[in-house]
Every structure is written in C-alpha cells, then in structure tokens.
Scaffold this motif. Sequence first.
Motif, mmCIF file in Angstrom:
data_model
loop_
_atom_site.group_PDB
_atom_site.id
_atom_site.type_symbol
_atom_site.label_atom_id
_atom_site.label_comp_id
_atom_site.label_asym_id
_atom_site.label_seq_id
_atom_site.Cartn_x
_atom_site.Cartn_y
_atom_site.Cartn_z
ATOM 1 N N HIS A 221 40.572 0.451 0.569
ATOM 2 C CA HIS A 221 40.104 0.276 -0.902
ATOM 3 C C HIS A 221 39.682 -0.942 -1.289
ATOM 4 C CE1 HIS A 221 40.961 1.542 -4.987
ATOM 5 N NE2 HIS A 221 41.639 0.647 -5.184
ATOM 6 N N PHE A 222 40.168 -2.200 -0.760
ATOM 7 C CA PHE A 222 39.446 -3.375 -0.954
ATOM 8 C C PHE A 222 38.336 -3.689 -0.370
ATOM 9 C CE2 PHE A 222 42.463 -5.912 -3.691
ATOM 10 C CZ PHE A 222 43.855 -4.975 -3.797
ATOM 11 N N GLY A 223 37.798 -2.839 0.525
ATOM 12 C CA GLY A 223 36.614 -3.291 1.332
ATOM 13 C C GLY A 223 36.564 -3.576 2.466
ATOM 14 N N ALA A 224 37.854 -3.347 3.322
ATOM 15 C CA ALA A 224 37.934 -3.738 4.802
ATOM 16 C C ALA A 224 37.288 -2.330 5.689
ATOM 17 C CB ALA A 224 39.376 -4.050 5.035
ATOM 18 N N GLU A 225 36.888 -2.896 6.819
ATOM 19 C CA GLU A 225 36.293 -1.940 7.652
ATOM 20 C C GLU A 225 37.603 -1.776 8.585
ATOM 21 O OE1 GLU A 225 32.512 -2.894 9.884
ATOM 22 O OE2 GLU A 225 33.490 -1.865 11.629
ATOM 23 N N ILE A 226 38.082 -0.471 8.517
ATOM 24 C CA ILE A 226 39.517 0.076 9.221
ATOM 25 C C ILE A 226 39.165 1.398 9.788
ATOM 26 C CG2 ILE A 226 40.616 0.299 7.203
ATOM 27 C CD1 ILE A 226 42.999 -0.738 8.722
ATOM 28 N N SER A 227 39.433 1.720 11.006
ATOM 29 C CA SER A 227 39.449 3.113 11.461
ATOM 30 C C SER A 227 40.638 3.584 11.970
ATOM 31 C CB SER A 227 38.307 3.240 12.479
ATOM 32 O OG SER A 227 38.484 2.420 13.665
ATOM 33 N N VAL A 228 41.037 4.727 11.656
ATOM 34 C CA VAL A 228 42.338 5.154 12.247
ATOM 35 C C VAL A 228 41.770 6.525 13.025
ATOM 36 C CG1 VAL A 228 44.365 6.167 11.815
ATOM 37 C CG2 VAL A 228 43.433 4.555 10.299
ATOM 38 N N THR A 229 42.319 6.607 14.231
ATOM 39 C CA THR A 229 42.042 7.762 15.128
ATOM 40 C C THR A 229 43.382 8.295 15.974
ATOM 41 O OG1 THR A 229 41.313 6.320 16.982
ATOM 42 C CG2 THR A 229 39.595 7.600 15.522
ATOM 43 N N ASP A 230 43.372 9.626 16.070
ATOM 44 C CA ASP A 230 44.605 10.012 16.796
ATOM 45 C C ASP A 230 44.380 10.399 18.144
ATOM 46 O OD1 ASP A 230 46.830 9.937 14.668
ATOM 47 O OD2 ASP A 230 45.568 11.749 13.785
ATOM 48 N N ALA A 231 45.103 9.929 19.188
ATOM 49 C CA ALA A 231 44.961 9.870 20.742
ATOM 50 C C ALA A 231 46.375 10.562 21.166
ATOM 51 C CB ALA A 231 44.564 8.658 21.417
ATOM 52 N N ALA A 232 46.315 11.034 22.708
ATOM 53 C CA ALA A 232 47.320 11.686 23.043
ATOM 54 C C ALA A 232 48.522 10.456 23.176
ATOM 55 C CB ALA A 232 47.028 12.019 24.656
ATOM 56 N N GLY B 276 49.117 8.342 20.900
ATOM 57 C CA GLY B 276 49.557 7.695 19.577
ATOM 58 C C GLY B 276 48.417 7.512 18.665
ATOM 59 N N ARG B 277 48.708 6.836 17.732
ATOM 60 C CA ARG B 277 47.537 6.758 16.406
ATOM 61 C C ARG B 277 46.971 5.309 16.751
ATOM 62 N NH1 ARG B 277 48.244 8.673 10.532
ATOM 63 N NH2 ARG B 277 47.942 10.343 11.588
ATOM 64 N N HIS B 278 45.766 5.070 16.577
ATOM 65 C CA HIS B 278 44.862 3.868 16.967
ATOM 66 C C HIS B 278 44.334 3.335 15.644
ATOM 67 C CE1 HIS B 278 44.615 3.636 21.443
ATOM 68 N NE2 HIS B 278 44.940 5.115 21.377
ATOM 69 N N ILE B 279 44.748 2.125 15.464
ATOM 70 C CA ILE B 279 44.123 1.686 14.130
ATOM 71 C C ILE B 279 43.183 0.252 14.576
ATOM 72 C CG2 ILE B 279 44.760 0.362 11.926
ATOM 73 C CD1 ILE B 279 47.472 1.952 12.652
ATOM 74 N N ARG B 280 42.150 0.231 13.884
ATOM 75 C CA ARG B 280 41.023 -0.788 14.340
ATOM 76 C C ARG B 280 40.608 -1.675 12.922
ATOM 77 N NH1 ARG B 280 35.554 -1.230 17.051
ATOM 78 N NH2 ARG B 280 35.751 -2.378 18.742
ATOM 79 N N LEU B 281 40.872 -2.930 13.143
ATOM 80 C CA LEU B 281 40.518 -3.470 11.803
ATOM 81 C C LEU B 281 39.428 -4.558 12.217
ATOM 82 C CD1 LEU B 281 41.097 -4.336 8.844
ATOM 83 C CD2 LEU B 281 42.751 -6.090 9.653
ATOM 84 N N ARG B 282 38.305 -4.703 11.561
ATOM 85 C CA ARG B 282 37.307 -5.877 11.793
ATOM 86 C C ARG B 282 37.819 -6.998 11.039
ATOM 87 N NH1 ARG B 282 31.967 -6.696 12.966
ATOM 88 N NH2 ARG B 282 31.370 -4.438 12.900
ATOM 89 N N GLY B 283 38.030 -8.110 11.724
ATOM 90 C CA GLY B 283 38.643 -9.185 11.127
ATOM 91 C C GLY B 283 37.849 -9.810 10.184
ATOM 92 N N GLN B 284 38.066 -10.716 9.328
ATOM 93 C CA GLN B 284 37.539 -11.856 8.397
ATOM 94 C C GLN B 284 36.325 -10.886 7.427
ATOM 95 O OE1 GLN B 284 36.505 -14.580 11.260
ATOM 96 N NE2 GLN B 284 38.004 -15.847 10.803
ATOM 97 N N PRO B 285 36.873 -9.721 7.132
ATOM 98 C CA PRO B 285 36.119 -9.100 5.851
ATOM 99 C C PRO B 285 36.154 -9.938 4.570
ATOM 100 C CG PRO B 285 38.296 -7.956 5.953
ATOM 101 C CD PRO B 285 38.284 -9.129 6.984
ATOM 102 N N GLU B 286 35.079 -9.450 3.602
ATOM 103 C CA GLU B 286 35.546 -10.011 2.467
ATOM 104 C C GLU B 286 36.170 -9.030 1.495
ATOM 105 O OE1 GLU B 286 32.866 -12.790 0.051
ATOM 106 O OE2 GLU B 286 32.831 -11.106 -1.289
#
Length: 449
Positions: free
Chosen positions: A214-225, A227-237
């Motif tokens: 909601h604040f504009g960060a790039e974050i993805s969430v995917t489900d795998a066998a 568990g749940r994977h979360i990936r955040l790109r650092g230093q967003p504005e």
Amino acid sequence: MLSARMDKLSLRPHLSRRPSAPLSGRASVPGDKSISHRALMFGALAVGQTRISGLLEGDDVLRTAAAMQALGAEVSRDGADWLVAGRGIGGLTEPEDVLDMGNSGTAARLLAGILATHPLYVVVTGDSSLRKRPMGRVVEPLCAVGAQFFTRAGNRLPMTILGARDPMPLSYRLPVASAQVKSAVLLAGLNSPGFTEIEEPEPTRDHSENMLRHFGAEISVTDAATGRHIRLRGQPELRGADIAVPGDPSSAAFPLAAALLVPDSHITISGTGLNPLRTGLFLTLREMGAKLTVTAQRQEGGEPVGDITASYSELRAVDVPPGRAPSMIDEYPILAVLCAAARGTSRLRGLTELRVKESDRLSATAAMLRVNGVNVEIEDDDLIIHGTGAIPGGGLVETHMDHRLAMSALVLGQITAQPVLIDDARFIDTSFPGFLHLMRGLGAQMAAA
Ligand code: S3P
C-alpha cells in the motif's frame, strides 16, 4: 520489594456477575492493534504524510507513536485522525532517551527490525511483563543483517541496539510461526540493498506485507511446498498513504463470546477486520455450533472488513489442530472460556507460543478456569478443558499484567453461578480502551470491586 508492593497498591480489581437480561445491541470495537502499530511505523519510514483513521489509542500503540516521534518523525492528531510526517527509509534520528515500549511485544520487536538498519545507538525497554519476554527470536536474524544487540541474560530487555551502517539483505526461514519476527526482518530489509527473502512454514498475519504494498514497496508472496515465500526489494521509496484501521477481531472476540454464552443474547459488532489469517477463532466457533453471521463484507484499506452478529448458542466441545494457532494465537484465553461452557472435552493443541505472550498464557488460562471450578489439564503443549455447561465461579483470577486474561475472566463471570473477581483491570487499556463501557452498554454486569 518496595516497587512490587507499590504496584499491588494500585491494582484495579473488578467483579463480573451474571446479567439479569440477555446482551443486546450493536457496537464497534477499537482499531486493530497490529495494523495500528504498523501504520505508525511505516508512516514514519515513508516520505510525505500518512493519515490514519481509526487508530487504536491503547497504551501499546501510544508507545509506538511516542517512539516514532522520539526517532524524528512528526506524529500528531487531527480531529479523530492521526498524522505522521515521515523521515523516509534510513532517515530516523537518534533518540535522546531510552525507548520504553510498555507492555507491547509487537512494538519492541518491530522497532528492533527498523533500528537494525539505522546506524544509531538506541536503548529499548518495557514494563516488567515485556522485560520477561524473549527477544532472541529477533536478535538472532537481525545480527545477521549486521546490527549489534546487547541484551540482559536470556535475550531480555532492556537491550541496546547499534544498527548496521552497511546492512546485508537476509534470506531467512522462520523457526517459529511469528508475524512479529517476520515483520522485524521485513522492516530491516527496507533499508538493506538487494532482496530480503523470508520463508514461513506456516502463514502468519500478513498486515506488514499488505501495508508495505500500500505504501509502494515491491513485495511478492508465493506459496510453495516448503511454506510461504516473501520477497521484498530493499530501499524502495515508501510514500505516505491513507490508512483506515478496521476494528480489531481479537477485541471483537470478547463481546461476541459473551453473546454466545448468555442465554437469549443477540449482538452485532460492526466494522471488524476479517483478514483470513486472523479468523481462526470464528472458524473454530462455527465448528462448536456457534451462531455467527457476517454481513456488509467490504474491503477497507486493503483489508477485508464486515459486521459480525452473534446469538446465544449451545456450544459443543472442539478439537483445534496446532496448524490453526497462528490464525487465532491471541484468542485462546477466550476460546478456553467458551470451551468451559461447551458440553464435552475440548482439546486445544500445539500452544507452545502461548507461554511467551504478555504472560505464560497457557498456565494462566488453565489457572483462571481452575480457580472457577472448571476441570482443566495441560498435556505437553495442549490445553484440555472438560466442559459441563455449568461453571461454579467464585474465583479470584490473577491476570499477570495480561489484558486478554483480564477480559476473558470478566466474560467468564457473565455465566458462572458465583461472580468472578479479577485482581487488576488496568492492562485492558493496552488493547481495548473502553472495554468495560462497551460491555456494560450491551448489558454485561462488570464493575470495580
Ligand atoms: C502480532 C503478532 C502475534 C500476536 C501479537 C501481535 C503482530 O505475535 O500475538 O498480539 O502484530 O504481529 P507473534 O507474531 O509473536 O505470534
């Protein structure tokens, strides 16, 4: 010795007794505690203004507001809303004094995440309940980011944090199902270069992920066998945003439970958050035969919200699997009260995490029921409750500075043969200011003793 005695002198004992009429009416509970902490913290890390409506003005959240202010963000009220003028990621400044997070584990642990990647010297402490709680679960991954932590024995507060000047992004698999740990790592990742990756074996509340997006960060969430994977790109504005905080489902649980228990009751709690990672209690209650309905479902600020109606129900015992715990972790004390009133033996499984909440909630919940004449056992990390439908009551419940125990015991007193006394109602204000007023408005009988 002296301070413990002085503390006892200021206790606020309360008594709860059966109401003479059913509970009825419509009310709304204060804002969600988890979302309120995050709105203030993310607002402080954003560029520009964040406007928050419905912020929980409980002690825990007010501590976060004060901490963000001490770290250089401008936090103010505008009518019923709160405004945060953020400093931008990496822009917080060294506070002049120790940050006291009161009773709040969420505030202390999420703050540790933020501070891990700010090169500042900060000392964090809390009240005597928070100073007993383990911080190792955040200290361990945050040291790998490059921060230094100095704690009391057993990784307890107070702790000193020296944040990393050149942080490393982390790839981390959560060893415990904890949204606080996940959020601390994500918050540290905001000011780290590259991608921060988290794997959680069991999904936990995802308010941080939703709000970061909601604040504009790039974050993805995917489900795998695995568990749940979360990936955040650092230093967003992060850009300041408007946040509408929904009612806290963990607070709504108390009046809804009271209506399920007191014969002929019928109440509605409007505008309650219904994030699926928070609604394990409602699922469990339906399995127990509870009459619960949800109307006016809508999306507000990226979170599902609805009105929940509860009517008196004859409840049956339930067996709750351990995998459901993350979606109802704060609701076990009130669920235990409902199980005591249900017919049959209930088993609530896999409650290790309850031992490290505002109190040792596993033992304290069992003690609350026992002292009121309910037959309860703890077997490993399971709580077993033998419900008979008739509860003697008459007990004095020790609340151990734990808001949810205090409220659970007061709800219990609505159906016991003899009134239930709690030693201290003060901590209710950490998450549910106005609880007694709201409950009385619905017809409950609860008063200072
Ligand atoms: C919270 C997460 C939960 C919960 C707490 C609030 C949060 O703790 O018990 O009241 O806001 O992230 P854990 O994540 O440690 O289980």
